[in-house]
Design a protein around this motif. Structure first.
Motif, PDB file in Angstrom:
ATOM      1  N   VAL A 131      47.985  38.612  41.228  1.00  0.00           N
ATOM      2  CA  VAL A 131      47.378  38.254  40.160  1.00  0.00           C
ATOM      3  C   VAL A 131      47.638  36.493  40.172  1.00  0.00           C
ATOM      4  CG1 VAL A 131      47.510  38.171  37.362  1.00  0.00           C
ATOM      5  CG2 VAL A 131      47.923  40.453  39.068  1.00  0.00           C
ATOM      6  N   PRO A 132      46.427  35.812  39.888  1.00  0.00           N
ATOM      7  CA  PRO A 132      45.131  36.284  39.668  1.00  0.00           C
ATOM      8  C   PRO A 132      44.456  36.804  40.825  1.00  0.00           C
ATOM      9  CG  PRO A 132      45.140  33.946  39.817  1.00  0.00           C
ATOM     10  CD  PRO A 132      46.450  34.321  39.717  1.00  0.00           C
ATOM     11  N   PRO A 133      43.337  37.832  40.855  1.00  0.00           N
ATOM     12  CA  PRO A 133      43.042  38.682  41.966  1.00  0.00           C
ATOM     13  C   PRO A 133      42.282  37.662  42.946  1.00  0.00           C
ATOM     14  CG  PRO A 133      41.751  39.144  39.980  1.00  0.00           C
ATOM     15  CD  PRO A 133      42.812  38.413  39.327  1.00  0.00           C
ATOM     16  N   ARG A 134      42.422  38.423  44.096  1.00  0.00           N
ATOM     17  CA  ARG A 134      41.548  37.582  45.277  1.00  0.00           C
ATOM     18  C   ARG A 134      40.094  37.955  45.161  1.00  0.00           C
ATOM     19  NH1 ARG A 134      44.519  39.150  50.435  1.00  0.00           N
ATOM     20  NH2 ARG A 134      44.369  41.178  49.264  1.00  0.00           N
ATOM     21  N   LEU A 135      39.201  37.673  45.866  1.00  0.00           N
ATOM     22  CA  LEU A 135      37.674  38.130  45.475  1.00  0.00           C
ATOM     23  C   LEU A 135      37.745  39.332  46.277  1.00  0.00           C
ATOM     24  CD1 LEU A 135      35.569  34.743  46.723  1.00  0.00           C
ATOM     25  CD2 LEU A 135      35.745  35.956  44.524  1.00  0.00           C
ATOM     26  N   ILE A 136      38.455  39.560  47.486  1.00  0.00           N
ATOM     27  CA  ILE A 136      38.057  41.005  48.152  1.00  0.00           C
ATOM     28  C   ILE A 136      38.594  42.119  47.136  1.00  0.00           C
ATOM     29  CG2 ILE A 136      40.359  40.800  49.097  1.00  0.00           C
ATOM     30  CD1 ILE A 136      37.116  42.499  50.292  1.00  0.00           C
ATOM     31  N   SER A 144      34.877  48.633  29.839  1.00  0.00           N
ATOM     32  CA  SER A 144      36.312  48.724  29.700  1.00  0.00           C
ATOM     33  C   SER A 144      36.949  48.391  31.243  1.00  0.00           C
ATOM     34  CB  SER A 144      36.557  50.325  29.548  1.00  0.00           C
ATOM     35  OG  SER A 144      36.355  51.266  30.485  1.00  0.00           O
ATOM     36  N   GLY A 145      36.213  48.918  32.109  1.00  0.00           N
ATOM     37  CA  GLY A 145      37.063  48.346  33.528  1.00  0.00           C
ATOM     38  C   GLY A 145      36.807  46.840  33.697  1.00  0.00           C
ATOM     39  N   LEU A 146      35.656  46.150  33.426  1.00  0.00           N
ATOM     40  CA  LEU A 146      35.781  44.743  33.517  1.00  0.00           C
ATOM     41  C   LEU A 146      37.029  44.198  32.607  1.00  0.00           C
ATOM     42  CD1 LEU A 146      31.775  44.091  33.306  1.00  0.00           C
ATOM     43  CD2 LEU A 146      33.403  44.030  35.266  1.00  0.00           C
ATOM     44  N   LEU A 147      37.344  44.606  31.440  1.00  0.00           N
ATOM     45  CA  LEU A 147      38.167  44.055  30.697  1.00  0.00           C
ATOM     46  C   LEU A 147      39.587  44.284  31.444  1.00  0.00           C
ATOM     47  CD1 LEU A 147      37.306  45.665  27.218  1.00  0.00           C
ATOM     48  CD2 LEU A 147      37.378  43.058  27.713  1.00  0.00           C
ATOM     49  N   VAL A 148      39.725  44.990  32.030  1.00  0.00           N
ATOM     50  CA  VAL A 148      41.029  45.064  32.941  1.00  0.00           C
ATOM     51  C   VAL A 148      41.121  43.815  33.891  1.00  0.00           C
ATOM     52  CG1 VAL A 148      42.530  46.354  34.460  1.00  0.00           C
ATOM     53  CG2 VAL A 148      41.181  47.643  32.715  1.00  0.00           C
ATOM     54  N   LEU A 149      39.887  43.664  34.576  1.00  0.00           N
ATOM     55  CA  LEU A 149      39.871  42.324  35.437  1.00  0.00           C
ATOM     56  C   LEU A 149      39.824  41.094  34.679  1.00  0.00           C
ATOM     57  CD1 LEU A 149      36.786  43.565  37.586  1.00  0.00           C
ATOM     58  CD2 LEU A 149      39.253  43.963  38.004  1.00  0.00           C
ATOM     59  N   PHE A 150      39.444  41.183  33.296  1.00  0.00           N
ATOM     60  CA  PHE A 150      39.486  39.867  32.702  1.00  0.00           C
ATOM     61  C   PHE A 150      41.067  39.543  32.382  1.00  0.00           C
ATOM     62  CE2 PHE A 150      40.159  38.074  28.444  1.00  0.00           C
ATOM     63  CZ  PHE A 150      39.404  36.709  28.621  1.00  0.00           C
ATOM     64  N   ALA A 156      43.595  40.570  34.152  1.00  0.00           N
ATOM     65  CA  ALA A 156      44.133  40.327  35.256  1.00  0.00           C
ATOM     66  C   ALA A 156      43.934  38.974  35.879  1.00  0.00           C
ATOM     67  CB  ALA A 156      43.715  41.218  36.541  1.00  0.00           C
ATOM     68  N   GLY A 157      43.117  38.167  35.078  1.00  0.00           N
ATOM     69  CA  GLY A 157      43.225  36.756  35.343  1.00  0.00           C
ATOM     70  C   GLY A 157      41.994  36.559  36.151  1.00  0.00           C
ATOM     71  N   MET A 158      40.794  37.355  36.132  1.00  0.00           N
ATOM     72  CA  MET A 158      39.364  36.796  36.594  1.00  0.00           C
ATOM     73  C   MET A 158      38.997  35.464  36.236  1.00  0.00           C
ATOM     74  SD  MET A 158      36.072  39.061  37.146  1.00  0.00           S
ATOM     75  CE  MET A 158      35.990  39.289  35.375  1.00  0.00           C
ATOM     76  N   SER A 159      38.822  34.652  37.187  1.00  0.00           N
ATOM     77  CA  SER A 159      38.115  33.226  36.872  1.00  0.00           C
ATOM     78  C   SER A 159      37.068  33.390  35.980  1.00  0.00           C
ATOM     79  CB  SER A 159      38.256  32.472  38.210  1.00  0.00           C
ATOM     80  OG  SER A 159      36.924  33.053  38.586  1.00  0.00           O
ATOM     81  N   TRP A 160      36.866  32.008  34.849  1.00  0.00           N
ATOM     82  CA  TRP A 160      35.664  32.035  34.125  1.00  0.00           C
ATOM     83  C   TRP A 160      34.532  31.945  34.907  1.00  0.00           C
ATOM     84  CZ3 TRP A 160      35.252  33.633  29.537  1.00  0.00           C
ATOM     85  CH2 TRP A 160      36.576  33.702  28.537  1.00  0.00           C
TER      86      TRP A 160
END
Length: 366
Positions: free
Chosen positions: A134-139, A170-176, A178-182
């Motif tokens: 975290v933050p997650p990698r692209l892969i 709901s799934g995308l919120l988990v990625l948010f 997790a630190g997905m970049s803006w």
């Protein structure tokens, strides 16, 4: 005050959050009162909904007792079962109003698997991201997006665009969380906006296109597709500040307002209790959401924080989408008002979500 603190401590020992539990009880009680009016004083419907609430609170209590590490272990298996249930809907599901969204298993009540997938998908994505950096990698983001896309596309096939959007969110919120970049979020929004014409011609069904056109100009078909939203806005506007009085709403009681006990139930509240009643309900929703977000900050593992945060914000999105479509600022997508609209599967899935949230916050790693 000391008695409340003692009760709170006792509930904490059994992994239940007393403030959140009281807020949910208050919301469900208000929902039953409102349903009595919206259903045309149908005590049978109110009784069935009360049974749904009883089952939901029981499952909430059970879910709260299970430690987060157990949920983390079963997440991938729950995801597989959810996909199997969605596949069964497409093959042998029960249809109604042009959509095939329910399963009827002998000996069990008819249920809607997509409602349970609303809970399973963020659980699975949180399990997947908790094992990555975290933050997650692209892969890792690509793999997570694939996990999100599979059930979302299957629900689109039913077809159920509204539920598909909510489940994907709901799934995308988990990625948010997790630190997905803006910049990546902005890129995804740009891709969705650019693909909108393709979705219009190749993905959306005729009735879904009609909903969008009706949203843009409901007066174009006042007695047809625009009837629901016109009657809803009429009910909301006629309520004024104080409303017409409980059980005295003309739009709902004279059956001008369709689906008054499900998707458009808040229009009944606005007509009978006015803006004051709507603000009280919104305040109750805000307290529940804020309490859920507070509990998410008390979680001590990445998996628990990701899951609880996404569940709390997803609850807010359900409320926002329903009120938005009823008031005419969003297209009608068939999303019920959480824990107020009539429905058994929705109540069970939401109560399970709050049970998971309490479990995540109350079980501390030793």
């Amino acid at each position: 005050m000391q008695g409340f603190q003692r009760s709170k401590a006792w509930f904490a020992r059994i992994h239940l959050d007393l403030p959140l539990l009281l807020l949910l009880l208050l919301l469900c009680s208000a929902g039953l009162v409102l349903l009595y009016s919206a259903s045309g004083r149908d005590w049978g419907m109110v009784t069935r909904q009360a049974i749904h609430f009883g089952i939901g609170f029981t499952l909430l209590g059970i879910a709260a007792q299970i430690p987060p590490r157990w949920y983390e272990r079963v997440a991938p298996w729950a995801f597989i079962v959810g996909l199997m249930a969605l596949a069964a809907v497409l093959l042998v599901g029960v249809g109604a109003k042009g959509a095939q969204r329910w399963l009827a298993i002998p000996g069990l009540p008819r249920f809607q698997p997509s409602e349970l997938v609303k809970l399973v998908l963020p659980l699975t994505v949180a399990w997947f991201m908790a094992q990555r950096s975290v933050p997650p990698r692209l892969i890792d983001l690509f793999k997570a997006l694939c996990i999100i896309a599979i059930p979302t596309v299957m629900i689109l096939k039913q077809p159920d665009l509204g539920t598909a959007i909510l489940i994907g969110t709901s799934g995308l919120l988990v990625l948010f969380f997790a630190g997905m970049s803006w910049w990546l979020i902005g890129s995804m929004v740009a891709v969705v906006a650019a693909s909108a014409p393709l979705m219009w011609f190749f993905v959306m069904h005729d009735y879904q296109k009609q909903r969008v056109l009706t949203f843009l100009n409901p007066e174009s078909d006042k007695l047809g597709a625009g009837w629901n939203i016109i009657q809803s806005k009429t009910a909301i506007g006629s309520g004024g500040i104080d409303g017409k009085g409980f059980l005295h709403g003309t739009q709902s009681q004279l059956e001008f307002l369709p689906e008054s006990h499900t998707d458009f139930i808040i229009a009944v509240l606005a007509e009978e209790l006015g803006l004051a009643g709507v603000l009280m309900l919104l305040a109750l929703y805000c307290l529940i959401i804020l309490r859920g977000l507070y509990l998410s900050t008390r979680c001590d593992t990445l998996f628990a924080r990701l899951l609880s945060g996404s569940l709390a914000v997803t609850f807010f999105i359900y409320v926002f989408v329903n009120i938005g479509m009823v008031s005419g600022i969003l297209p009608v997508v068939g999303v019920p008002l959480p824990l107020v609209s009539y429905g058994g599967t929705s109540v069970v899935s939401l109560m399970l979500a709050f049970g998971l949230l309490m479990s995540m916050a109350s079980h501390r790693q030793r």
